[in-house]
Design an enzyme around this catalytic site. Sequence first.
Site, short mmCIF file in Angstrom:
data_model
loop_
_atom_site.label_atom_id
_atom_site.label_comp_id
_atom_site.label_asym_id
_atom_site.label_seq_id
_atom_site.Cartn_x
_atom_site.Cartn_y
_atom_site.Cartn_z
N SER A 135 39.44 40.23 34.51
CA SER A 135 39.43 39.96 33.07
C SER A 135 38.48 40.88 32.31
CB SER A 135 39.06 38.50 32.82
OG SER A 135 37.78 38.21 33.35
N ASP B 295 33.07 35.16 34.23
CA ASP B 295 32.45 35.93 35.30
C ASP B 295 32.88 37.39 35.20
OD1 ASP B 295 35.10 35.40 36.00
OD2 ASP B 295 34.67 35.69 38.12
N ASP C 121 34.08 40.50 37.78
CA ASP C 121 34.49 40.92 39.12
C ASP C 121 34.15 42.40 39.29
OD1 ASP C 121 35.72 38.42 39.81
OD2 ASP C 121 37.37 38.96 38.48
N ASP D 8 31.20 38.35 41.13
CA ASP D 8 31.75 38.52 42.47
C ASP D 8 31.66 40.00 42.80
OD1 ASP D 8 32.33 35.88 42.43
OD2 ASP D 8 34.50 36.09 42.53
N LYS E 38 45.60 31.56 29.27
CA LYS E 38 44.47 31.19 30.13
C LYS E 38 43.89 29.85 29.71
CE LYS E 38 40.15 33.03 32.03
NZ LYS E 38 39.24 34.22 32.08
N TYR F 62 45.26 26.12 36.82
CA TYR F 62 44.60 27.42 36.94
C TYR F 62 43.68 27.38 38.16
CZ TYR F 62 42.24 31.70 35.25
OH TYR F 62 41.73 32.97 35.12
#
Length: 651
Positions: free
Chosen positions: A85, A96, A98, A150, A212, A221
Amino acid sequence: MSDPAWEPLSTLGPKPEDLVRTENLAAALRPHGSFDTEEGLNLRKRVLGMLNEIVQTWVKEVAIRKGKPAAIADSIKGQVQTFGSFRLSLNTQGGDVDTLVIAPNCVEREDFFDTFYAKLAAHPDIKELRCVVETVAPVIKLEFCGVEMDILFCRLVTHETIPSDLDLSDTNLLKSLDKKCIYSVNGCRVTDQILRLVPNQESFRLTSRAIKLWAKNRGIYSNVLGFIGGVSWTMLVARVCQLYPNAAASTLLSKFFYVYMKWEWKRRTPVMLRTPESHPDMRLPIQPWDPKINYADSWHMMPIITPAYPQQNSTANVGKSTLAVMCEEFERGFNKMQAIEMDKEGWDSLWEKKDFFSLYNHYVAIDAESPTEEVHREYEGMVESSINSFVGTLENEPAVELAHPCTKSFTLKPETPEGSWHTVWFIGIKPKPVDPASAQQDKKSLSIEAATTKFYEKVRHKMTKQWPGENQPNTHVRVDPMKSSKLPDYVFPNGRPAPVAKKRAKGTGASGSASPAPTVAGTVPAKTSTAASATAITAVAAGAGTPTAAASPRLPASTSQSSLASPSIGTPNGAAAANGNTAAPSSASAGAGSRRSEPGSASGADAGEPSARRPRQEQPAVESILDDMPLTSPSVAAPPIKRAGFQLKLN
């Protein structure tokens, strides 16, 4: 796209009313945090810069430790890239990030989970640090200055240093990568391909934000629990954008629900953004998704295929129950969009939160217990990643029509240092109806013994791999079936709904049932649950820092009837939650709380807050085989595993 299969369905542009409706859509999304703030975006960029500095220092230290001269080590660089995202510019408030760490050939995966992990652990602004190694793309999860991250790892064995202009879209890079690196680097490759294939990125982004929010509020989700995650929802939106390249976001939203409501999921028709690439001369450790070659691929229920080679199905976890729930939501979404377009309802009606705990009469609670917060972060991930296979076994029972996992879990924090940490998940059970006229003649039964045994063994296997040897922590997991009237108070943040009297079918007796009440076979006598583990538990609501009053950590006394023995599994070295004579307290019936959504592919989503005013749906005249079932869950020590079956019979 000369192939007719990739031609758009309509190239019409938006009407004035479509543009007005799109502006209203953007305004309706803002109160829900669907757009990141300038401060939040700047914080994420600053954190990424700090992470890059840590990576460069670490790569240099590893190079020197492995014999590189200091002058050469100074020129050896790594790289940090984002995907998901954040790279798509779809980041939300509190979302978050990634990331992928790309390392040169002198750095190995063992270094990443050893010295790099230690470097992160020593940083004062990093907390909630943990590794998830037993997965296709091993990851380090952490919170850096309040930003959840992450971090995946990829080693390029053909590069002595990572150039700043590295092009990850080059398929030839994959030739030298191992399986885990291919899965890790494909996050960036897929994200870049999505952006390249979308005709109108502005409309794509606004539609994706709406989808979303809708998917999270409607409780669908979560990739790890058998629904679909962020990248899959993004690809579904991208395909609709290809079909209607000039449409406004509000129109795309309506088309989204129409297209996937009508999609031939029963025929397992895949959703693709492009013609799959073919590289027959490239021998990779990962085979591209192809049901004509790989027989297992033909069994995927809801194939959504990534656009980057080697293409993969991003929704392999979807089962028949979760697919049925999503199809129902597609239809509901289409009906809501019809009402919105006719100005009968507002945008908030589309993403109204689902009242999961008023949907079913019967639930199964899964409670993971750990002695410390650090251990619990590891253990709850093991349990959560095993729930989907448990749901798959449940939904294949002849008496079960639907096994619906709730994507919201509840974390119960101990009030004292000696207390245990608990995380509880719930699965709604919809049984197949039984015709009262034939119920007395045909034996009907439901057993979750096999499903529970398989689930325990899966968790135990993951524990053994994570904590080999004798030093395994004292963790437990237990499965508690219960009727909706026995659900714990903490699942009702707005108050428990008032009970609704069940309509008595014509010609029934005082019990309201035309058939004899089911009995539990193969069970042991129940004992009233006592506070065998005197843990004081306080529940913390999601997003709230103020503890609420905790309920007694025990099963309701009214359940002490003919009972179902649902065992508690401890560590493989023989630790158990309780002995055979005293029932261990069930945290599924204790305290009140919730857990933040997990990031990435193992993410969850809020299932919604139940309304105290909304009564549970009335039952049809045809009685469920589970009605009037007495349920308790005394603990059984293990190993060895000895359990009474979840066995119901109709005489």
